[in-house]
Design a protein around this motif. Structure first.
Motif, short mmCIF file in Angstrom:
data_model
loop_
_atom_site.label_atom_id
_atom_site.label_comp_id
_atom_site.label_asym_id
_atom_site.label_seq_id
_atom_site.Cartn_x
_atom_site.Cartn_y
_atom_site.Cartn_z
N THR A 129 0.80 -1.22 0.00
CA THR A 129 0.00 0.00 0.00
C THR A 129 0.84 1.28 0.00
N PRO A 130 1.85 1.41 0.87
CA PRO A 130 2.66 2.64 0.81
C PRO A 130 3.39 2.82 -0.52
N TRP A 131 3.75 1.73 -1.17
CA TRP A 131 4.44 1.83 -2.46
C TRP A 131 3.54 2.49 -3.50
N ILE A 132 2.28 2.06 -3.53
CA ILE A 132 1.39 2.58 -4.57
C ILE A 132 0.77 3.92 -4.20
N MET A 133 0.84 4.31 -2.93
CA MET A 133 0.26 5.57 -2.50
C MET A 133 1.26 6.73 -2.51
N ARG A 134 2.55 6.46 -2.66
CA ARG A 134 3.56 7.53 -2.70
C ARG A 134 3.48 8.29 -4.01
N PRO A 135 3.76 9.60 -3.95
CA PRO A 135 3.86 10.34 -5.20
C PRO A 135 4.99 9.78 -6.06
N GLN A 136 4.82 9.76 -7.35
CA GLN A 136 5.78 9.13 -8.26
C GLN A 136 7.18 9.72 -8.11
N GLY A 137 7.31 10.98 -7.83
CA GLY A 137 8.62 11.61 -7.70
C GLY A 137 9.43 11.09 -6.53
#
Length: 74
Positions: free
Chosen positions: A57-65
């Motif tokens: 979940t944290p991987w996909i919720m982080r801003p791409q930058g």
């Protein structure tokens, strides 16, 4: 199991006993079929553990930058 096979342990029964000592609860026939597939060169390597939803979940919720290429937090 493939690394043990490549190290010279090619007996299905011996590999099965080693797996039992490590807590394996499956049957001998499963190990025997896998060893036969290794011998034929068609065995698919065992999968590693799939990360839990809580980890992903944290991987996909982080801003791409913020994400970095090829890093793992395990």
């Amino acid at each position: 199991m493939q690394h043990r096979f490549k190290a010279g342990c090619t007996s299905s029964m011996r590999l099965y006993r080693e797996l039992l000592a490590l807590g394996y609860t499956g049957g001998y026939h499963v190990v025997n079929r896998y060893v036969m597939a290794i011998r034929k060169g068609i065995a698919i390597p065992a999968r590693t553990a799939t990360p839990s939803p809580r980890t992903i979940t944290p991987w996909i919720m982080r801003p791409q930058g913020i994400l970095r290429q090829g890093t793992s937090r395990r």
